[in-house]
Scaffold this active site. Structure first.
Site, PDB file in Angstrom:
ATOM      1  N   ILE A  35       1.035  -1.460  -0.047  1.00  0.00           N
ATOM      2  CA  ILE A  35      -0.062  -0.211  -0.215  1.00  0.00           C
ATOM      3  C   ILE A  35       0.422   1.334  -0.142  1.00  0.00           C
ATOM      4  O   ILE A  35       0.358   2.219  -0.683  1.00  0.00           O
ATOM      5  CB  ILE A  35      -0.979   0.055   0.850  1.00  0.00           C
ATOM      6  CG1 ILE A  35      -2.409  -0.780   1.434  1.00  0.00           C
ATOM      7  CG2 ILE A  35      -1.752   1.425   0.990  1.00  0.00           C
ATOM      8  CD1 ILE A  35      -3.143  -1.709   2.296  1.00  0.00           C
ATOM      9  N   ARG A  78      13.041   0.040   6.094  1.00  0.00           N
ATOM     10  CA  ARG A  78      13.843  -0.586   6.377  1.00  0.00           C
ATOM     11  C   ARG A  78      14.986  -0.759   5.088  1.00  0.00           C
ATOM     12  O   ARG A  78      15.954  -0.878   4.870  1.00  0.00           O
ATOM     13  CB  ARG A  78      13.963  -1.842   6.713  1.00  0.00           C
ATOM     14  CG  ARG A  78      13.522  -1.244   8.267  1.00  0.00           C
ATOM     15  CD  ARG A  78      13.184  -2.969   9.718  1.00  0.00           C
ATOM     16  NE  ARG A  78      12.144  -3.804   8.521  1.00  0.00           N
ATOM     17  CZ  ARG A  78      11.341  -4.662   9.012  1.00  0.00           C
ATOM     18  NH1 ARG A  78      11.456  -4.987   9.583  1.00  0.00           N
ATOM     19  NH2 ARG A  78      10.014  -5.356   8.094  1.00  0.00           N
ATOM     20  N   ASP A 105      14.457   1.844  10.410  1.00  0.00           N
ATOM     21  CA  ASP A 105      13.446   1.136  11.493  1.00  0.00           C
ATOM     22  C   ASP A 105      12.950   1.574  12.034  1.00  0.00           C
ATOM     23  O   ASP A 105      13.767   2.780  12.694  1.00  0.00           O
ATOM     24  CB  ASP A 105      14.239  -0.488  11.921  1.00  0.00           C
ATOM     25  CG  ASP A 105      13.764  -1.569  12.920  1.00  0.00           C
ATOM     26  OD1 ASP A 105      12.608  -0.645  12.567  1.00  0.00           O
ATOM     27  OD2 ASP A 105      14.162  -1.772  13.007  1.00  0.00           O
ATOM     28  N   ASN A 154       1.720   4.653   7.266  1.00  0.00           N
ATOM     29  CA  ASN A 154       1.236   3.375   6.724  1.00  0.00           C
ATOM     30  C   ASN A 154       1.937   2.053   7.347  1.00  0.00           C
ATOM     31  O   ASN A 154       1.655   1.399   7.411  1.00  0.00           O
ATOM     32  CB  ASN A 154       0.830   4.110   4.764  1.00  0.00           C
ATOM     33  CG  ASN A 154       1.434   2.108   4.349  1.00  0.00           C
ATOM     34  OD1 ASN A 154       0.918   1.706   4.691  1.00  0.00           O
ATOM     35  ND2 ASN A 154       2.350   1.862   3.618  1.00  0.00           N
ATOM     36  N   TYR A 162      -2.657  -7.070  16.875  1.00  0.00           N
ATOM     37  CA  TYR A 162      -2.394  -6.691  15.918  1.00  0.00           C
ATOM     38  C   TYR A 162      -4.382  -5.422  15.868  1.00  0.00           C
ATOM     39  O   TYR A 162      -3.460  -4.580  15.909  1.00  0.00           O
ATOM     40  CB  TYR A 162      -2.308  -7.027  14.573  1.00  0.00           C
ATOM     41  CG  TYR A 162      -2.883  -6.545  13.216  1.00  0.00           C
ATOM     42  CD1 TYR A 162      -2.052  -5.545  12.760  1.00  0.00           C
ATOM     43  CD2 TYR A 162      -3.601  -6.628  12.162  1.00  0.00           C
ATOM     44  CE1 TYR A 162      -2.050  -4.767  11.660  1.00  0.00           C
ATOM     45  CE2 TYR A 162      -4.497  -5.924  11.577  1.00  0.00           C
ATOM     46  CZ  TYR A 162      -3.092  -5.213  10.856  1.00  0.00           C
ATOM     47  OH  TYR A 162      -2.662  -4.671   9.944  1.00  0.00           O
ATOM     48  N   LYS A 209      -4.916  -1.232  15.633  1.00  0.00           N
ATOM     49  CA  LYS A 209      -5.213  -0.918  14.878  1.00  0.00           C
ATOM     50  C   LYS A 209      -6.536   0.118  15.342  1.00  0.00           C
ATOM     51  O   LYS A 209      -6.514   1.257  15.291  1.00  0.00           O
ATOM     52  CB  LYS A 209      -5.824  -1.365  13.955  1.00  0.00           C
ATOM     53  CG  LYS A 209      -4.410  -2.034  12.555  1.00  0.00           C
ATOM     54  CD  LYS A 209      -3.744  -1.145  12.353  1.00  0.00           C
ATOM     55  CE  LYS A 209      -2.657  -1.059  11.369  1.00  0.00           C
ATOM     56  NZ  LYS A 209      -1.640  -0.484  11.166  1.00  0.00           N
ATOM     57  N   THR A 230      -1.048  -7.701  -0.792  1.00  0.00           N
ATOM     58  CA  THR A 230       0.399  -7.027  -0.470  1.00  0.00           C
ATOM     59  C   THR A 230       0.868  -8.402   0.428  1.00  0.00           C
ATOM     60  O   THR A 230       0.807  -9.244  -0.416  1.00  0.00           O
ATOM     61  CB  THR A 230       0.081  -5.465   0.430  1.00  0.00           C
ATOM     62  OG1 THR A 230      -0.463  -6.337   2.100  1.00  0.00           O
ATOM     63  CG2 THR A 230      -0.865  -4.974  -0.252  1.00  0.00           C
TER      64      THR A 230
HETATM   65  N1  NAP Z   1      -2.638  -5.564   2.956  1.00  0.00           N
HETATM   66  C1  NAP Z   1      -4.017  -5.584   4.114  1.00  0.00           C
HETATM   67  O1  NAP Z   1      -4.728  -6.624   3.972  1.00  0.00           O
HETATM   68  C2  NAP Z   1      -4.376  -5.306   4.979  1.00  0.00           C
HETATM   69  C3  NAP Z   1      -5.149  -4.966   5.916  1.00  0.00           C
HETATM   70  C4  NAP Z   1      -5.539  -4.226   6.388  1.00  0.00           C
HETATM   71  C5  NAP Z   1      -4.740  -2.600   6.927  1.00  0.00           C
HETATM   72  N2  NAP Z   1      -2.965  -2.900   6.459  1.00  0.00           N
HETATM   73  C6  NAP Z   1      -2.130  -1.877   6.774  1.00  0.00           C
HETATM   74  O2  NAP Z   1      -2.252  -1.221   5.977  1.00  0.00           O
HETATM   75  C7  NAP Z   1      -0.324  -1.376   6.149  1.00  0.00           C
HETATM   76  C8  NAP Z   1       0.614  -1.342   4.787  1.00  0.00           C
HETATM   77  O3  NAP Z   1       0.340  -2.995   4.705  1.00  0.00           O
HETATM   78  P1  NAP Z   1       0.961  -3.769   3.579  1.00  0.00           P
HETATM   79  O4  NAP Z   1      -0.982  -4.142   3.470  1.00  0.00           O
HETATM   80  O5  NAP Z   1       1.291  -2.405   2.216  1.00  0.00           O
HETATM   81  O6  NAP Z   1       1.935  -4.854   3.940  1.00  0.00           O
HETATM   82  P2  NAP Z   1       3.111  -4.974   3.209  1.00  0.00           P
HETATM   83  O7  NAP Z   1       3.389  -5.602   1.939  1.00  0.00           O
HETATM   84  O8  NAP Z   1       3.593  -5.824   4.617  1.00  0.00           O
HETATM   85  O9  NAP Z   1       4.300  -3.533   3.524  1.00  0.00           O
HETATM   86  C9  NAP Z   1       4.272  -3.382   4.620  1.00  0.00           C
HETATM   87  C10 NAP Z   1       5.202  -1.473   4.780  1.00  0.00           C
HETATM   88  O10 NAP Z   1       5.906  -1.940   5.631  1.00  0.00           O
HETATM   89  C11 NAP Z   1       6.927  -1.342   6.045  1.00  0.00           C
HETATM   90  N3  NAP Z   1       8.040  -1.685   7.468  1.00  0.00           N
HETATM   91  C12 NAP Z   1       7.955  -3.370   8.020  1.00  0.00           C
HETATM   92  N4  NAP Z   1       7.965  -2.670   9.228  1.00  0.00           N
HETATM   93  C13 NAP Z   1       8.487  -1.658   9.428  1.00  0.00           C
HETATM   94  C14 NAP Z   1       9.781  -1.287   9.886  1.00  0.00           C
HETATM   95  N5  NAP Z   1      10.438  -1.644  11.569  1.00  0.00           N
HETATM   96  N6  NAP Z   1      10.171  -0.075  10.146  1.00  0.00           N
HETATM   97  C15 NAP Z   1      10.101   0.516   9.007  1.00  0.00           C
HETATM   98  N7  NAP Z   1       8.983  -0.041   8.070  1.00  0.00           N
HETATM   99  C16 NAP Z   1       8.958  -0.874   8.105  1.00  0.00           C
HETATM  100  C17 NAP Z   1       7.767  -2.454   5.093  1.00  0.00           C
HETATM  101  O11 NAP Z   1       8.766  -2.146   4.856  1.00  0.00           O
HETATM  102  P3  NAP Z   1      10.772  -2.995   5.247  1.00  0.00           P
HETATM  103  O12 NAP Z   1      10.781  -4.449   5.532  1.00  0.00           O
HETATM  104  O13 NAP Z   1      11.693  -2.930   4.017  1.00  0.00           O
HETATM  105  O14 NAP Z   1      10.792  -1.876   6.505  1.00  0.00           O
HETATM  106  C18 NAP Z   1       6.719  -2.254   3.996  1.00  0.00           C
HETATM  107  O15 NAP Z   1       6.753  -0.514   3.139  1.00  0.00           O
HETATM  108  C19 NAP Z   1      -0.343  -1.592   7.188  1.00  0.00           C
HETATM  109  O16 NAP Z   1      -0.321  -0.739   8.501  1.00  0.00           O
HETATM  110  C20 NAP Z   1      -0.788  -2.734   7.543  1.00  0.00           C
HETATM  111  O17 NAP Z   1      -1.370  -3.006   9.275  1.00  0.00           O
HETATM  112  C21 NAP Z   1      -3.142  -4.139   5.241  1.00  0.00           C
END
Ligand code: NAP
Length: 281
Positions: free
Chosen positions: A36, A56, A81, A106, A171, A175, A206
């Site tokens: 996202i 990261r 991080d 995000n 989690y 949220k 994702t």
């Molecule tokens: N996908 C879903 O179904 C879903 C549903 C509801 C809400 N969300 C929310 O949407 C947001 C984005 O998630 P996503 O779905 O895009 O997941 P994703 O593809 O796993 O991406 C997560 C992002 O967060 C970064 N991140 C993780 N740990 C980190 C840390 N310690 N420091 C800095 N950056 C960090 C990751 O980058 P690095 O690993 O490179 O650090 C990555 O860029 C999250 O808040 C998640 O809770 C997702």
């Protein structure tokens, strides 16, 4: 009728600082190396924003930045991080420069399984990232926005924010914090011309599920949304000054269900879904 029009106009003005003030057309997006967050960076670049991208995995950020630069976007990379104080400080210092008109908090992750069996250090890291970093960055972002009387923040929560989720207990609780905190800030900040919008996505394709250890088979196909569609809805909502956006009709229904269902039943239903979704016991 007149009041409604005036309110709408005021909110729209507050929500669109980057579209009306050329010098503030820069967005900072955390978690932009995947999913996202990466999509936020791409869509904002298409809308004429310069971007500061944070995560990261610096190699991924560098690749995205070069791609965006080819399209004429000024893309700055911060490898940090955000579950660690020094990582958050680096981003706070960048926000304090005062040129960020849109902050997208995000970065986040989830853990799936029985709480007593999950490593507690990772649960605490989840709280540090999903709650602590988001709170500190919102504070650092709001300072300069309040001073200039313009700006917007998008905080990413989840449909999990609307009810407790057994087997994703930490989690969902993080949220729920993001949703409550963002709604509070929304009311405070609109008084000084800044919009705070909470994005509550449901299942989105994702890397999230892989990181959380959730088997995708447990989630029916029709529930999934693309990151593209989620981000489009989020940017539209922020621009129109909304406090909350839950993209997708089914997600909106899921979000509202807890209001009309006894709490014990809500816990049982969400727990059954996520116990099944866990790939490991
Ligand atoms: N996908 C879903 O179904 C879903 C549903 C509801 C809400 N969300 C929310 O949407 C947001 C984005 O998630 P996503 O779905 O895009 O997941 P994703 O593809 O796993 O991406 C997560 C992002 O967060 C970064 N991140 C993780 N740990 C980190 C840390 N310690 N420091 C800095 N950056 C960090 C990751 O980058 P690095 O690993 O490179 O650090 C990555 O860029 C999250 O808040 C998640 O809770 C997702």
């Amino acid at each position: 009728m007149a009041t409604e029009t005036n309110d709408t106009a005021t909110e729209a003005k507050a929500a669109a600082p980057a579209d009306t003030k050329q010098e503030r057309k820069r967005a900072l997006i955390t978690g932009a190396s995947a999913g996202i967050g990466e999509e936020f960076a791409r869509q904002l670049a298409k809308r004429g924003y310069d971007v500061v991208i944070v995560a990261r995995r610096g190699d991924r950020l560098d690749k995205l930045a070069s791609e965006l630069k080819e399209g004429g976007t000024d893309a700055e990379v911060i490898t940090a991080d955000l579950s660690r104080p020094e990582g958050v400080t680096a981003v706070v210092e960048r926000l304090e420069k005062g040129d960020i008109g849109l902050l997208v908090n995000n970065a986040g992750f989830g853990t799936n399984g029985e709480f007593a069996q999950l490593p507690v250090d990772r649960e605490l890291m989840e709280i540090d990232l999903n709650i602590r970093a988001l709170t500190q960055l919102s504070h650092a972002g709001l300072g300069p926005m309040k001073k200039s009387g313009a700006g917007a923040i998008i905080n990413v929560a989840s449909t999990g924010a609307y009810q407790p989720v057994p087997y994703m207990s930490t989690y969902a609780a993080t949220k729920a914090y993001v949703l409550s905190f963002s709604e509070g800030l929304h009311e405070e900040a609109k008084g000084y011309g800044v919009t705070v919008t909470c994005l509550c996505p449901g299942a989105t394709r994702t890397e999230f599920q892989e990181v959380a250890g959730i088997g995708e088979d447990g989630i029916p196909g029709f529930l999934w949304m693309s990151a593209e569609a989620v981000v489009e809805k989020a940017l539209g909502a922020a621009k129109s000054g909304s406090a909350i956006v839950t993209p997708g009709l089914l997600n909106k229904l899921t979000a509202n269900l807890p209001r009309f269902t006894p709490r014990f039943a809500v816990r049982k239903i969400s727990g059954a879904m996520f116990k099944r979704a866990a790939t490991k016991e």
